[in-house]
Enzyme design. Sequence first.
Site, PDB file in Angstrom:
ATOM      1  N   PRO A 246      37.801 -77.737 138.565  1.00  5.48           N
ATOM      2  CA  PRO A 246      36.862 -76.677 138.978  1.00  5.48           C
ATOM      3  C   PRO A 246      35.920 -76.620 138.030  1.00  5.48           C
ATOM      4  O   PRO A 246      36.298 -76.600 136.605  1.00  5.48           O
ATOM      5  CB  PRO A 246      37.612 -75.402 139.325  1.00  5.48           C
ATOM      6  CG  PRO A 246      38.781 -75.672 138.857  1.00  5.48           C
ATOM      7  CD  PRO A 246      39.273 -76.971 138.573  1.00  5.48           C
TER       8      PRO A 246
ATOM      9  N   LYS B 240      22.956 -87.178 139.458  1.00  2.54           N
ATOM     10  CA  LYS B 240      21.823 -86.950 140.334  1.00  2.54           C
ATOM     11  C   LYS B 240      20.411 -87.414 139.828  1.00  2.54           C
ATOM     12  O   LYS B 240      19.490 -86.761 139.899  1.00  2.54           O
ATOM     13  CB  LYS B 240      21.778 -85.363 140.511  1.00  2.54           C
ATOM     14  CG  LYS B 240      23.107 -84.702 140.984  1.00  2.54           C
ATOM     15  CD  LYS B 240      22.739 -83.191 141.485  1.00  2.54           C
ATOM     16  CE  LYS B 240      24.124 -82.650 141.770  1.00  2.54           C
ATOM     17  NZ  LYS B 240      23.883 -81.263 142.084  1.00  2.54           N
TER      18      LYS B 240
ATOM     19  N   SER C 201      52.752 -43.338 125.249  1.00  2.00           N
ATOM     20  CA  SER C 201      53.122 -44.594 125.308  1.00  2.00           C
ATOM     21  C   SER C 201      53.323 -45.149 126.843  1.00  2.00           C
ATOM     22  O   SER C 201      54.324 -45.094 127.343  1.00  2.00           O
ATOM     23  CB  SER C 201      54.473 -44.727 124.590  1.00  2.00           C
ATOM     24  OG  SER C 201      55.402 -43.681 125.018  1.00  2.00           O
TER      25      SER C 201
END
Lengths: 625, 301
Positions: free
Chosen positions: A103, A157, A532
């Site tokens: 991707p 392209k 915490s």
Amino acid sequence: MAHISDRKSHETTPPLRFITCGSVNDGKSTLIGRLLHDSNMISRDQLAGLEADSRQVGTQGQELDFALLMDGLAAEREQKITIDVAYRFFSTDQRKFIAADTPGHEHYTRNMVTGASTADVAILMIDAGKGILTQTRRHSYIISLLGIRHVVLAINKLDLVDYDRAVYDGIVAAYDEFAKPLDFASITPIPMSALRGDNITGKSGKTPWYNGPTLMAYLETVDVAGGAKDQPFRMPVQWVNQPDQDFRGYAGMIAGGTIRPGDAVKSLPSSKESTVKSITTFNGDLEQAVAGQSVTITLNDAINVSRGDVLCAANDPAPAADQFQAHILWMNEQEMLPGRTYLMKTGATTAQATIAAPKYAIDVNTMEHLAAKTLDLNGIGVCNLNLDRTIAFDPYRENRDMGGFILIDRLSNETVGVGMIDFALRRASNIHMQDLVVDKEARASLKGQKPVMLWFTGLSGSGKSTIANALEQKLLAAGHHTYILDGDNVRHGLNKDLGFTDADRVENIRRVSEVGKLMVDAGMITLVSFISPFRSERRMARQMLENGEFVEIHVDTPLEVAEERDVKGLYKKARKGEIKNFTGIDSPYEPPLEPEIRISTTDRTPEEAAEDLLSFLRGRGYIAN
Amino acid sequence: MTDLTHLQRLEAEAIHIFREAVAETENPVMLYSIGKDSAVLLHVARKAFYPSPPPFPLMHIDTTWKFKAMYDFRARMAAESGMELIVHTNEDGLAQDIGPFTHGSGVHTDTMKTVALKQALNKYKFDAAFAGARRDEEKSRAKERIFSFRTAAHRWEPQNQRPEPWKLYNARKAPGESIRVFPLSNWTELDIWQYIYREDIPIVPLYYAAKRPVVERDDTLIMIDDPDRMVLHKGETVEEKMVRFRSLGCWPLTGAVESEAATIPDIIQEILLTTTSERQGRMIDHDVAGSMEKKKQEGYF
């Protein structure tokens, strides 16, 4: 298509593994689709399916939309982007290929890395009309980091810029300049149109000025042979094979070098030595085995070897260490938290690793080093790691299988990062632990108590400090040695450089845990009163101490009650947005799942709660009755 | 010294995957479907753990509609490997007489395969299941990781797969969650056949061409494996033809191809020349677009 007898050459040449990468819409999927189509690797029924899909959801009008061959997930076809890496297999008369279409979208960099980690060649797509983009640079940096040596600069392209040579030359020159520091062995620019098929499998008439190879000719002939066999012998042990008393074999895939019966091997990290008795396989014992083979090795001596150990050539063993510098690529939506313990898996070993704040992060556009406190999703940086044990390794540049690792979040079990070991830090071996004569027991017995860390966790305003103070008064009255580490107080001194981001909260807890540990070592009953909020940091504190030295006390006050009390007026401010990252409001609180003690402040007064704790300490023998 | 062959590399990778999954999970099982991929998977499993037997059982999800020759073969291979064989059938589906002729391929496959598989995994609490799926079979498979994570409800979440760099597989999971492990992910159909040939692996005879009774339906050839259960449509006639199967499933849903290939070299030659894909004969793949991904999300292996 070829006859079976022509295919013999494939048998001995490993397939060429390549990826297509680059920015979104630069034509990566289209290129692989085109390669498959032009090498007749798309079957009749697949082609029929493609034609139907192209008409329905294609982006190429009446033409075939090759991206649809690769984008196999429904979401990809709907969004018209590639989300995850797709693997396709094809072959010509010269070679077999494994193509990974990765991707281009930055958000899915983790999937791009998955595909790139095993590739020999990267085809970097560039849209001739757009030139070099941020993603082009990001992917270039990542493939260089992962050790891919050969790059095809696919200037695609070209049909849209009228096959203009000047455009092509300009991009080639700009890229060469950019890629100088990336240290690729070769960069091969090819002008093409994946959509029209120019210079893919056949020379294009549209680019008479281009004299280089077509893409297919390049892929069929590029030499990527690595020297894994010539490296020193390494085999991470995956599994101990012991069907009966007479056979004990160590199963694994050889990560480097060659091994023969009789060879001397050293098991790391134990450094025990032996010699190879046999290389056992289903097809009989082997005379030798090489990198890439999965084998089972038996030894002549009964030394203790288990999963995660690495068998090495005795005369050229791997280094072993517990502190490293590494390049880390962060892959999770939640930022890396320096100080938090993650699991690190390398070879067949899984260790606990604490990551220090990055030395620097890397700007993928300029390759500049930037100051950073953490790494965000897709951030790349250089960090030191501190492991809970010594492991055998080789620097990633020398051996990918011995130097690559993944980082796993211990609660979500997700793979949150990948890393590459650069080198071991000498620090660990130079700072020897001082062997102290007066020890913890001696100090504690003088005080007539067993040291313990009482960890009070709960929302702001839950009553932690009030209860801790009441308890300390009672302990003092009984002659015990105590100390309270209070969140607010520590933040005024030791931790005044820290804010309230998740990363700073983790560091806050890490420092307090370390200080508390020293106090326990000094023999003190140490009361820690900190919000915490994260389970993993409380677990980290617990793991720093010995069994029985950590008692988690959940001061359990519902948010509505704490907010109603609002002793310090903080909730009001947080609700107005004046305080950011306020626990319980816009920052999560993860209640303990199995605290030693839970105090409900809605039905106990602080005084009663302190009494309860006192009896707990007596009952468990921390203090005398 | 010679380099490793392509098949040696694929085998070594599959062995590495088997060992890694066994070392990192608690209760693995191998899904055994009796087909050629299962035959290769079983063979590699035996190699991976030799001289020990593979430390997991075989499990066959039995729709009761497999070819007779497959049932014979299953018994033989279980005996030969010395592994435990678990056979699971969806008894609810059986009680309702779910079948491909009466309920269609979709309902049949969902009830007797997907639901049955989930039942069996829950029943035996397996936390890892080996299967012989390959990335070259289908385009959503091409996207799947080797260690493919499943939620407690057995769902695949394709948009949220764990990164899987190098050979590092993250097998950690919460109780109830499980992993499908695909050691043959990077093999192609051709690799499978060349490996069967090289290693002399026994396979169901239906893969070899022979004269068999078939009927032509929806452009595929359906073999009459059990005349009592076969439902002939109007105008259909049964013919004897030289056919073989490229892939084996439930007999009413698996198309044969006309072929003369009676040996493995013949089959390999045929595959090199073919212009159709191996799953073309599988009717369930053609139900709806994105069919395989949808089934996998619902828990199909």
